[in-house]
Enzyme design. Structure first.
Site, short mmCIF file in Angstrom:
data_model
loop_
_atom_site.label_atom_id
_atom_site.label_comp_id
_atom_site.label_asym_id
_atom_site.label_seq_id
_atom_site.Cartn_x
_atom_site.Cartn_y
_atom_site.Cartn_z
N PRO A 66 0.79 -1.24 0.00
CG PRO A 66 -0.16 -1.12 2.13
CD PRO A 66 0.54 -2.05 1.20
CE LYS A 170 0.06 4.97 -10.18
NZ LYS A 170 -1.18 4.58 -10.77
P1 NAD Z 1 -4.61 -2.94 -0.80
O1 NAD Z 1 -4.59 -2.16 0.46
O2 NAD Z 1 -5.89 -3.53 -1.28
O3 NAD Z 1 -3.54 -4.15 -0.72
C1 NAD Z 1 -2.28 -4.05 -0.10
C2 NAD Z 1 -2.00 -5.40 0.56
O4 NAD Z 1 -0.68 -5.35 1.12
C3 NAD Z 1 -2.96 -5.72 1.72
O5 NAD Z 1 -3.55 -6.98 1.51
C4 NAD Z 1 -2.07 -5.68 2.96
O6 NAD Z 1 -2.46 -6.61 3.95
C5 NAD Z 1 -0.73 -6.06 2.37
N1 NAD Z 1 0.39 -5.60 3.20
C6 NAD Z 1 0.56 -4.40 3.81
N2 NAD Z 1 1.72 -4.37 4.48
C7 NAD Z 1 2.30 -5.58 4.29
C8 NAD Z 1 3.51 -6.16 4.73
N3 NAD Z 1 4.37 -5.49 5.50
N4 NAD Z 1 3.78 -7.44 4.36
C9 NAD Z 1 2.91 -8.14 3.57
N5 NAD Z 1 1.74 -7.64 3.13
C10 NAD Z 1 1.44 -6.39 3.48
O7 NAD Z 1 -3.98 -1.95 -1.91
P2 NAD Z 1 -4.14 -2.08 -3.49
O8 NAD Z 1 -5.35 -1.36 -3.93
O9 NAD Z 1 -3.92 -3.50 -3.89
O10 NAD Z 1 -2.90 -1.17 -3.96
C11 NAD Z 1 -1.57 -1.65 -3.88
C12 NAD Z 1 -0.66 -0.60 -4.51
O11 NAD Z 1 -1.06 -0.39 -5.87
C13 NAD Z 1 -0.73 0.77 -3.82
O12 NAD Z 1 0.57 1.28 -3.75
C14 NAD Z 1 -1.62 1.58 -4.74
O13 NAD Z 1 -1.34 2.96 -4.67
C15 NAD Z 1 -1.28 1.00 -6.09
N6 NAD Z 1 -2.36 1.12 -7.09
C16 NAD Z 1 -3.65 0.83 -6.75
C17 NAD Z 1 -4.65 0.95 -7.71
C18 NAD Z 1 -6.09 0.64 -7.38
O14 NAD Z 1 -6.97 0.95 -8.19
N7 NAD Z 1 -6.38 0.02 -6.24
C19 NAD Z 1 -4.33 1.36 -9.02
C20 NAD Z 1 -3.00 1.60 -9.34
C21 NAD Z 1 -2.02 1.48 -8.36
#
Ligand code: NAD
Length: 293
Positions: A66, A170
């Site tokens: 995240p 990005k």
């Molecule tokens: P999310 O919060 O749904 O998923 C993140 C996952 O990481 C969670 O399941 C969490 O438990 C896990 N996590 C956190 N800390 C951790 C650790 N120390 N060890 C292991 N696992 C850990 O977030 P997302 O929507 O999947 O987004 C992920 C990344 O992608 C972010 O950086 C976001 O900005 C980027 N992003 C998201 C989108 C979107 O539409 N959701 C689009 C483009 C980019």
């Protein structure tokens, strides 16, 4: 690239990992959250109980986390860099501060490992459909090695430059996205307040010089487009909390480079307001709500 470790199985990471495993790539996955691990197991992924079990005998490690602190936790505090073989390519697809990307990549290099930053555009739908755009920074040879995996999870890959450049590109993209989404929302509201039909106005602007991605693909006005979050109470899509995170990172980048970005700063203020109003779990096109009341 037949053996891949995957850490971070959230909204984006889980469908990305599943797309790899559907193409006969053996994926070993891990997430900190029990809920995320259970969901991944139910979806058929091989989920490990500890992060270190994921690191053994893999060609690439992909992280989809995240924020900066999670990336630092994984790579700098949990000893992941010490648990990897020197041939493993590290691909971080999280959106984070370019300086954090560079710091972790340097730390990896000091341990004889290669790391590239590869944030994505395309949202959850793109992750599910395997149509993400990868925006990549790092050593060009490493980027070429990673491209076989990008081609499975996405349909476009751009090389932006040295380590951290993927993150810079990005953040530039998402700042522009926020600016044209805010502009599109206020313009549509003004037209409607002056008696225009939002569908007709959208069609006119889309085909005129005001045309932009928000109008073409992601209209924020409810009912103009089917299958967009705006026609589904702004559910799903790209959350306001994530857009605010990206605009905060863009502002830091702007300040550090002494860039003049008044529109980016204003967009950040508008998204701060939206998050403070309790809309952090709604899609970012819900900026339209500010102008509907
Ligand atoms: P999310 O919060 O749904 O998923 C993140 C996952 O990481 C969670 O399941 C969490 O438990 C896990 N996590 C956190 N800390 C951790 C650790 N120390 N060890 C292991 N696992 C850990 O977030 P997302 O929507 O999947 O987004 C992920 C990344 O992608 C972010 O950086 C976001 O900005 C980027 N992003 C998201 C989108 C979107 O539409 N959701 C689009 C483009 C980019």
């Amino acid at each position: 690239m037949k053996e891949v470790g995957f850490i971070g199985l959230g909204n984006m990471g889980l469908p990305m990992a599943l797309n790899l495993s559907k193409k006969s790539i053996h994926v070993k996955a891990y997430d900190l959250s029990i809920g995320a691990k259970e969901k991944a197991l139910d979806s058929g992924l091989e989920v490990k109980n500890s992060m270190h079990e994921v690191l053994i005998d893999i060609d690439a490690l992909i992280t989809m986390l995240p924020n900066d602190s999670a990336v630092e936790d994984v790579f700098l505090k949990n000893g992941v860099l010490d648990g990897l073989e020197k041939t493993t390519l590290i691909i971080d697809s999280s959106t984070i501060n370019p300086d954090t990307s560079k710091k972790v990549a340097n730390e990896a290099l000091n341990k004889g490992l290669s790391m590239i930053d590869a944030p994505v555009s395309g949202g959850v739908k793109g992750a599910e459909q395997g149509t993400l755009t990868f925006i990549v920074g790092g050593n060009e040879q490493d980027v070429k090695k990673g491209s076989v995996l990008f081609d499975v999870m996405g349909d476009k890959t751009f090389y932006a430059g040295n380590s951290g450049s993927g993150q810079i590109a990005k953040l530039c993209n998402n700042m522009l996205l926020a600016i044209h989404m805010c502009g599109t929302a206020e313009t549509l509201a003004m037209g409607v307040k002056n008696g225009l039909d939002p569908i007709i106005l959208s069609e006119i602007m889309k085909n005129s010089s005001g045309g932009n991605w928000s109008l073409e693909k992601y209209n924020p006005y409810p009912g103009v487009m089917k299958d967009t979050p705006s026609s589904n109470d702004y559910l799903g899509g790209f959350l306001n909390s994530l857009m605010l995170k990206d605009l905060t990172l863009a502002e830091e980048l702007s300040n550090l480079s002494k860039s003049d970005t008044p529109m980016g700063k204003l967009a950040k203020e508008l998204y701060e307001e939206l998050n403070e109003k309790g809309l952090k779990d709604k899609d970012f096109s819900s900026i339209q709500k500010k102008y509907l009341d």
